[in-house]
Write a protein that holds these residues in place. Structure first.
Motif, PDB file in Angstrom:
ATOM      1  N   VAL A   5     -12.999  24.559  43.760  1.00  0.00           N
ATOM      2  CA  VAL A   5     -12.286  23.430  44.363  1.00  0.00           C
ATOM      3  C   VAL A   5     -12.644  22.123  43.659  1.00  0.00           C
ATOM      4  CG1 VAL A   5     -11.914  22.113  46.493  1.00  0.00           C
ATOM      5  CG2 VAL A   5     -12.094  24.610  46.587  1.00  0.00           C
ATOM      6  N   GLU A   6     -13.933  21.900  43.421  1.00  0.00           N
ATOM      7  CA  GLU A   6     -14.369  20.668  42.748  1.00  0.00           C
ATOM      8  C   GLU A   6     -13.828  20.598  41.324  1.00  0.00           C
ATOM      9  OE1 GLU A   6     -18.539  21.349  43.155  1.00  0.00           O
ATOM     10  OE2 GLU A   6     -18.672  20.357  45.100  1.00  0.00           O
ATOM     11  N   THR A   7     -13.875  21.709  40.618  1.00  0.00           N
ATOM     12  CA  THR A   7     -13.377  21.747  39.241  1.00  0.00           C
ATOM     13  C   THR A   7     -11.887  21.441  39.207  1.00  0.00           C
ATOM     14  OG1 THR A   7     -15.078  23.354  38.616  1.00  0.00           O
ATOM     15  CG2 THR A   7     -13.167  23.187  37.164  1.00  0.00           C
ATOM     16  N   ALA A   8     -11.113  22.045  40.119  1.00  0.00           N
ATOM     17  CA  ALA A   8      -9.674  21.793  40.178  1.00  0.00           C
ATOM     18  C   ALA A   8      -9.394  20.325  40.513  1.00  0.00           C
ATOM     19  CB  ALA A   8      -9.018  22.717  41.199  1.00  0.00           C
ATOM     20  N   ALA A   9     -10.145  19.786  41.465  1.00  0.00           N
ATOM     21  CA  ALA A   9      -9.952  18.384  41.858  1.00  0.00           C
ATOM     22  C   ALA A   9     -10.277  17.437  40.705  1.00  0.00           C
ATOM     23  CB  ALA A   9     -10.801  18.055  43.079  1.00  0.00           C
ATOM     24  N   ASN A  10     -11.329  17.749  39.958  1.00  0.00           N
ATOM     25  CA  ASN A  10     -11.755  16.885  38.858  1.00  0.00           C
ATOM     26  C   ASN A  10     -10.864  17.000  37.622  1.00  0.00           C
ATOM     27  OD1 ASN A  10     -13.898  15.927  40.378  1.00  0.00           O
ATOM     28  ND2 ASN A  10     -15.333  17.437  39.582  1.00  0.00           N
ATOM     29  N   ALA A  11     -10.115  18.090  37.505  1.00  0.00           N
ATOM     30  CA  ALA A  11      -9.288  18.307  36.317  1.00  0.00           C
ATOM     31  C   ALA A  11      -8.141  17.302  36.219  1.00  0.00           C
ATOM     32  CB  ALA A  11      -8.737  19.731  36.308  1.00  0.00           C
ATOM     33  N   GLY A  12      -7.617  16.879  37.370  1.00  0.00           N
ATOM     34  CA  GLY A  12      -6.530  15.911  37.371  1.00  0.00           C
ATOM     35  C   GLY A  12      -5.152  16.523  37.197  1.00  0.00           C
ATOM     36  N   THR A  13      -5.074  17.825  36.954  1.00  0.00           N
ATOM     37  CA  THR A  13      -3.772  18.480  36.758  1.00  0.00           C
ATOM     38  C   THR A  13      -3.432  19.433  37.894  1.00  0.00           C
ATOM     39  OG1 THR A  13      -4.866  20.155  35.428  1.00  0.00           O
ATOM     40  CG2 THR A  13      -3.825  18.336  34.236  1.00  0.00           C
ATOM     41  N   PHE A  14      -4.324  19.542  38.872  1.00  0.00           N
ATOM     42  CA  PHE A  14      -4.128  20.455  40.002  1.00  0.00           C
ATOM     43  C   PHE A  14      -4.127  19.713  41.333  1.00  0.00           C
ATOM     44  CE2 PHE A  14      -6.684  22.895  36.819  1.00  0.00           C
ATOM     45  CZ  PHE A  14      -5.688  23.771  36.407  1.00  0.00           C
ATOM     46  N   ASN A  15      -3.702  18.462  41.348  1.00  0.00           N
ATOM     47  CA  ASN A  15      -3.766  17.636  42.566  1.00  0.00           C
ATOM     48  C   ASN A  15      -2.970  18.248  43.722  1.00  0.00           C
ATOM     49  OD1 ASN A  15      -5.362  15.689  41.267  1.00  0.00           O
ATOM     50  ND2 ASN A  15      -3.548  14.721  40.408  1.00  0.00           N
TER      51      ASN A  15
END
Length: 137
Positions: A5-15
Motif C-alpha cells: 500500500v505504501e509503495t503504491a501510494a508513493n509511486a504517484g501512478t496508482f492514486n
C-alpha cells in the motif's frame, strides 16, 4: 522498503487504485505479511472506464472488493516466474491468464512495469483493469 500500500501510494501512478483499496477496506490485507503479488492498474486505466463507473463502484463495496481481490495473487510472483506459468489463482478465487510470449500480459492487460518490490510482495503495473468472469462495467 515499504509495504504494498505504501509503495503504491508513493509511486504517484496508482492514486485511484489506492483510493479504491481504502474504500474497499483492503488496506489491512495488503499491509499484511503476504507475500502478495498485485497486478496494479495505473491511474490511466481507471480514466478509461465509462463515465460514472468508478463513482458507482466506490458506492458498491462488495463488487469493488471482488474486482480488487481479482488483482491480487498470493505469493511472490516476479517477472521471471511469469515466464514459467500460464495462470495464477487470485485472492478473489478466480484465475488470471498469464502470457509471456511478447512481453507480459495478464488476461488482456499489458504489464507496463514489472517487479516493483515491496516488503510484503511485488507490484506489477498494468495498463487496464482486470475483471473477474461474469462481471462487466
Amino acid at each position: 522498503m515499504a509495504d504494498i500500500v505504501e509503495t503504491a501510494a508513493n509511486a504517484g501512478t496508482f492514486n485511484t487504485l489506492v483510493k479504491a483499496v481504502k474504500a474497499a477496506d483492503l488496506v489491512e490485507l495488503l499491509k499484511g505479511d503476504g507475500p502478495f503479488t498485485v497486478f496494479a492498474p495505473v491511474d490511466a486505466a481507471f480514466e478509461r472506464m465509462p463515465e460514472g463507473t468508478l463513482e458507482q463502484l466506490l458506492q458498491d463495496i462488495p463488487t469493488l472488493k471482488k474486482i480488487l481481490a481479482y488483482h491480487v495473487v498470493p505469493g511472490d510472483v516476479r517477472s521471471d516466474n511469469l515466464v514459467e506459468i500460464d495462470e495464477a489463482p487470485t485472492v478473489e478465487g478466480s484465475v488470471l491468464v498469464i502470457d509471456s510470449c511478447n512481453g507480459y500480459k495478464v488476461n488482456q492487460a499489458i504489464v507496463l512495469q514489472p517487479d516493483i518490490l515491496t516488503d510484503n510482495g511485488v507490484i506489477h503495473a498494468i495498463d487496464s483493469i482486470l475483471m473477474p468472469a461474469m462481471m462487466e462495467f
